[in-house]
Design an enzyme around this catalytic site. Sequence first.
Site, PDB file in Angstrom:
ATOM      1  N   SER A  57     -12.537 -57.639  15.889  1.00  0.00           N
ATOM      2  CA  SER A  57     -13.580 -56.605  15.973  1.00  0.00           C
ATOM      3  C   SER A  57     -14.578 -56.806  17.106  1.00  0.00           C
ATOM      4  O   SER A  57     -15.375 -55.906  17.369  1.00  0.00           O
ATOM      5  CB  SER A  57     -14.342 -56.516  14.653  1.00  0.00           C
ATOM      6  OG  SER A  57     -13.547 -55.869  13.703  1.00  0.00           O
ATOM      7  N   LYS A  60     -14.649 -54.236  19.699  1.00  0.00           N
ATOM      8  CA  LYS A  60     -15.349 -52.957  19.463  1.00  0.00           C
ATOM      9  C   LYS A  60     -16.599 -52.812  20.332  1.00  0.00           C
ATOM     10  O   LYS A  60     -17.065 -51.711  20.568  1.00  0.00           O
ATOM     11  CB  LYS A  60     -15.690 -52.835  17.969  1.00  0.00           C
ATOM     12  CG  LYS A  60     -14.426 -52.792  17.095  1.00  0.00           C
ATOM     13  CD  LYS A  60     -14.732 -52.902  15.611  1.00  0.00           C
ATOM     14  CE  LYS A  60     -13.443 -52.911  14.790  1.00  0.00           C
ATOM     15  NZ  LYS A  60     -13.702 -53.102  13.354  1.00  0.00           N
ATOM     16  N   TYR A 184      -5.891 -48.996  18.706  1.00  0.00           N
ATOM     17  CA  TYR A 184      -6.872 -49.797  17.950  1.00  0.00           C
ATOM     18  C   TYR A 184      -6.304 -51.178  17.588  1.00  0.00           C
ATOM     19  O   TYR A 184      -6.931 -52.213  17.832  1.00  0.00           O
ATOM     20  CB  TYR A 184      -7.296 -49.024  16.693  1.00  0.00           C
ATOM     21  CG  TYR A 184      -8.122 -49.841  15.733  1.00  0.00           C
ATOM     22  CD1 TYR A 184      -9.483 -50.033  15.950  1.00  0.00           C
ATOM     23  CD2 TYR A 184      -7.539 -50.448  14.619  1.00  0.00           C
ATOM     24  CE1 TYR A 184     -10.243 -50.817  15.083  1.00  0.00           C
ATOM     25  CE2 TYR A 184      -8.289 -51.219  13.745  1.00  0.00           C
ATOM     26  CZ  TYR A 184      -9.634 -51.401  13.981  1.00  0.00           C
ATOM     27  OH  TYR A 184     -10.381 -52.179  13.134  1.00  0.00           O
ATOM     28  N   TYR A 236     -21.359 -56.176   9.727  1.00  0.00           N
ATOM     29  CA  TYR A 236     -21.072 -55.391   8.514  1.00  0.00           C
ATOM     30  C   TYR A 236     -22.154 -55.618   7.468  1.00  0.00           C
ATOM     31  O   TYR A 236     -23.333 -55.596   7.786  1.00  0.00           O
ATOM     32  CB  TYR A 236     -19.665 -55.734   7.957  1.00  0.00           C
ATOM     33  CG  TYR A 236     -18.655 -55.829   9.060  1.00  0.00           C
ATOM     34  CD1 TYR A 236     -18.317 -54.680   9.783  1.00  0.00           C
ATOM     35  CD2 TYR A 236     -18.090 -57.031   9.444  1.00  0.00           C
ATOM     36  CE1 TYR A 236     -17.437 -54.754  10.841  1.00  0.00           C
ATOM     37  CE2 TYR A 236     -17.197 -57.108  10.501  1.00  0.00           C
ATOM     38  CZ  TYR A 236     -16.879 -55.968  11.183  1.00  0.00           C
ATOM     39  OH  TYR A 236     -16.026 -56.048  12.223  1.00  0.00           O
ATOM     40  N   VAL A 254     -12.654 -60.808  12.600  1.00  0.00           N
ATOM     41  CA  VAL A 254     -11.996 -61.599  11.545  1.00  0.00           C
ATOM     42  C   VAL A 254     -11.120 -62.732  12.102  1.00  0.00           C
ATOM     43  O   VAL A 254     -10.590 -63.518  11.332  1.00  0.00           O
ATOM     44  CB  VAL A 254     -11.162 -60.748  10.547  1.00  0.00           C
ATOM     45  CG1 VAL A 254     -12.044 -59.912   9.650  1.00  0.00           C
ATOM     46  CG2 VAL A 254     -10.128 -59.912  11.254  1.00  0.00           C
TER      47      VAL A 254
END
Length: 302
Positions: A57, A60, A184, A236, A254
Amino acid sequence: MKEIAADMAERPERGKVASYIPELAKIDPKKFGIVVIDDEGNVASGGDSEAPFSIQSISKVFTLTLALGKIGDKLWQRVGREPSGSAFNSIVQLEYEKGKPRNPFINAGAIAVTDVIVSGHQPRESLGEILHFVRFLAEDNSIKIDDEVAASEQRTGFRNSALANYMKSFGVLENPVHFTLGVYFHHCAIAMSCKQLAMAGRFLATNGINPSTDMSVVTPERAKRINSIMMMCGHYDGSGEFAYRVGLPGKSGVGGGILAIAPGKASIAVWSPGLDENGNSYLGRIALEQLTRRMGWSVFGV
Ligand code: GLN
């Protein structure tokens, strides 16, 4: 950095390596790396600082930067910018909010951002654009996508497919779902070392300027905004805890990596594969907490 790495090497409690992407479950939880690059380009490192890992992630941050470059503030019609307070792969929140993801860093939001990059291109071209951008930022053309990690996630990414299909039903995605998801999964599977990642994050610590070339990557205002979103949403439902302990904008993945930015001071990458209950690197956060405390580097001045 060497002292922090030595401390982390001795810790028995290291969190749990992600297992929902089978390829990531194979990573040795004993690994630990940290790299700091300051605004003058000085590099300090400790542990496995040159070993590549799956950035997941953290990619991103780079796709958000590209999508903002492509459509500017129109992006915010498709994705929100509020912390989610829920898990990175939550489905229930997307239903409540009629297919508009809460922010660009939860999976749904990142898939919507990827869709913006895919529009008008073939998936292969979009992926090339993302990889090219990351290589440019890190000044390293050897950075690659780990195809086995991408395939592993593609095979098991049922939840991400659900999120993407759900958004598609609301018209939030423009492209065929499998195109956007393919890109993605592959950008999440980019493999980088702490050194490469800290290099790639420098523009966020220096008002949007690439310090090696003095060329602008983004405007100072955009760098500020990306940092703000990292601060509020980068971990998050653990974003509050990360801000409380570390006090820097940060983005986790992760794979166990975290990119943290000390604006005006340094770009920092840390890697420890074991995760806490929110899917953020367990020792990565502890190491960054030590670093900001010892350097007085949080955005709050201590
Ligand atoms: N590729 C991962 C996923 O989609 C990214 C999640 C993460 O790093 N938090 O599940």
